[in-house]
Design an enzyme around this catalytic site. Structure first.
Site, mmCIF file in Angstrom:
data_model
loop_
_atom_site.group_PDB
_atom_site.id
_atom_site.type_symbol
_atom_site.label_atom_id
_atom_site.label_comp_id
_atom_site.label_asym_id
_atom_site.label_seq_id
_atom_site.Cartn_x
_atom_site.Cartn_y
_atom_site.Cartn_z
ATOM 1 N N GLU A 1 -31.127 -15.669 -125.281
ATOM 2 C CA GLU A 1 -32.537 -15.283 -125.125
ATOM 3 C C GLU A 1 -33.422 -16.306 -125.854
ATOM 4 O O GLU A 1 -33.023 -16.856 -126.880
ATOM 5 C CB GLU A 1 -32.687 -13.904 -125.800
ATOM 6 C CG GLU A 1 -34.068 -13.302 -125.836
ATOM 7 C CD GLU A 1 -34.088 -11.970 -126.628
ATOM 8 O OE1 GLU A 1 -33.126 -11.692 -127.387
ATOM 9 O OE2 GLU A 1 -35.069 -11.228 -126.489
ATOM 10 N N LYS B 1 -37.689 -9.097 -119.358
ATOM 11 C CA LYS B 1 -37.091 -8.057 -120.222
ATOM 12 C C LYS B 1 -37.917 -6.772 -120.188
ATOM 13 O O LYS B 1 -39.115 -6.784 -120.492
ATOM 14 C CB LYS B 1 -37.003 -8.601 -121.650
ATOM 15 C CG LYS B 1 -36.316 -7.687 -122.653
ATOM 16 C CD LYS B 1 -36.238 -8.400 -124.014
ATOM 17 C CE LYS B 1 -35.399 -7.649 -125.029
ATOM 18 N NZ LYS B 1 -35.316 -8.368 -126.315
ATOM 19 N N CYS C 1 -30.989 -9.202 -123.990
ATOM 20 C CA CYS C 1 -30.731 -8.615 -125.308
ATOM 21 C C CYS C 1 -30.809 -7.087 -125.356
ATOM 22 O O CYS C 1 -29.925 -6.420 -124.853
ATOM 23 C CB CYS C 1 -31.631 -9.265 -126.346
ATOM 24 S SG CYS C 1 -30.897 -9.150 -128.000
ATOM 25 N N VAL D 1 -29.366 -8.689 -133.338
ATOM 26 C CA VAL D 1 -29.426 -8.500 -134.786
ATOM 27 C C VAL D 1 -28.727 -7.215 -135.222
ATOM 28 O O VAL D 1 -28.348 -7.087 -136.379
ATOM 29 C CB VAL D 1 -30.882 -8.511 -135.301
ATOM 30 C CG1 VAL D 1 -31.493 -9.894 -135.156
ATOM 31 C CG2 VAL D 1 -31.756 -7.490 -134.580
HETATM 32 C C1 ACM Z 1 -33.312 -8.273 -129.278
HETATM 33 O O1 ACM Z 1 -33.560 -7.591 -128.288
HETATM 34 N N1 ACM Z 1 -33.575 -9.571 -129.312
HETATM 35 C C2 ACM Z 1 -32.710 -7.675 -130.468
#
Ligand code: ACM
Length: 237
Positions: free
Chosen positions: A38, A108, A141, A168
């Site tokens: 990402e 996203k 992500c 994370v």
């Molecule tokens: C994330 O969605 N970059 C933790």
């Protein structure tokens, strides 16, 4: 087909240098499909939306030309995350660069934490892109935590989930094994490594990029803090 998952440490605020590094990493060994993390061009933490806009690209931007040419030359498909500006909107997107020079975008849907300060949520459902008969779905992500994203792609016919990440939390890599089992799909999670300390935040990214089969087999997994390209031979049929 041979798939490659690239785990690296993008340099904060340096899209040109990151694009150069990506070309170097892609040049080293051939694969039919590569997935990268990402926000591979910009880094993850932004001081403000304005800073993110200044580091963003448009989907048809020239910043992707070098990567796209290499993909065409090599017959590879490349998926990577980037900050996408589109009019007055800013998305945390993935771009799929196909060997025929075409570009597809996923924006996203499930923004994570402080991303909501910077990005607009995706404005369209995830879609499947067929390349040489293989159906690819993109997710970014934090989409991992909502089973609906992977399921939507599976219902649309995806064979492989191309999952660009800056993870994370500790759970994603294992949760993606579940996403593969429950949807009978492959998943390629390309995560980044390193720590960013900016804008009053400090985040350490967890590495452990991986390729998982529809039976939940872990085909390859990277370490937590090393730049690595992982390869696997898979049969999407
Ligand atoms: C994330 O969605 N970059 C933790």
């Amino acid at each position: 087909m041979k798939v490659g998952v690239i785990q690296f440490r993008p340099e904060c605020g340096a899209p040109g240098r990151n694009a150069g590094k990506i070309i170097d990493l892609l040049s080293r060994e051939r694969a039919d499909l590569f997935v990268l993390p990402e926000l591979s061009l910009s880094g993850y933490i932004f001081e403000s939306r304005e800073e993110a806009v200044s580091l963003a690209q448009t989907a048809d931007g020239t910043e992707f030309d070098g990567i796209s040419s290499l993909a065409s030359e090599r017959g590879s498909t490349v998926v990577l995350g980037f900050a996408e500006k589109c009019g007055d909107k800013l998305y945390n997107s993935s771009i799929l660069l196909a060997p025929d020079g075409s570009r597809s975008i996923y924006r996203k849907v499930q923004l994570f934490s402080d991303e909501k300060r910077v990005f607009d949520p995706g404005d369209r459902p995830p879609e499947v892109v067929a390349v040489s008969g293989v159906r690819l779905g993109m997710m970014v992500c934090f989409d991992w935590i909502f089973p609906e994203v992977a399921r939507t792609l599976a219902l649309a016919g995806a064979d492989i989930l191309c999952h660009s990440a800056n993870l994370v939390l500790p759970f994603c890599q294992d949760a993606m094994i579940t996403r593969c089992i429950e949807n009978r799909v492959f998943a390629l999670t390309a995560n980044r490594i390193g720590t960013e300390k900016r804008a009053g935040q400090q985040l350490t990214f967890t590495g452990r990029s991986q390729a998982v089969s529809p039976k939940g087999e872990l085909l390859v997994r990277a370490g937590t803090d090393s730049e690595e390209t992982l390869f696997a031979e898979i049969d999407p049929k």
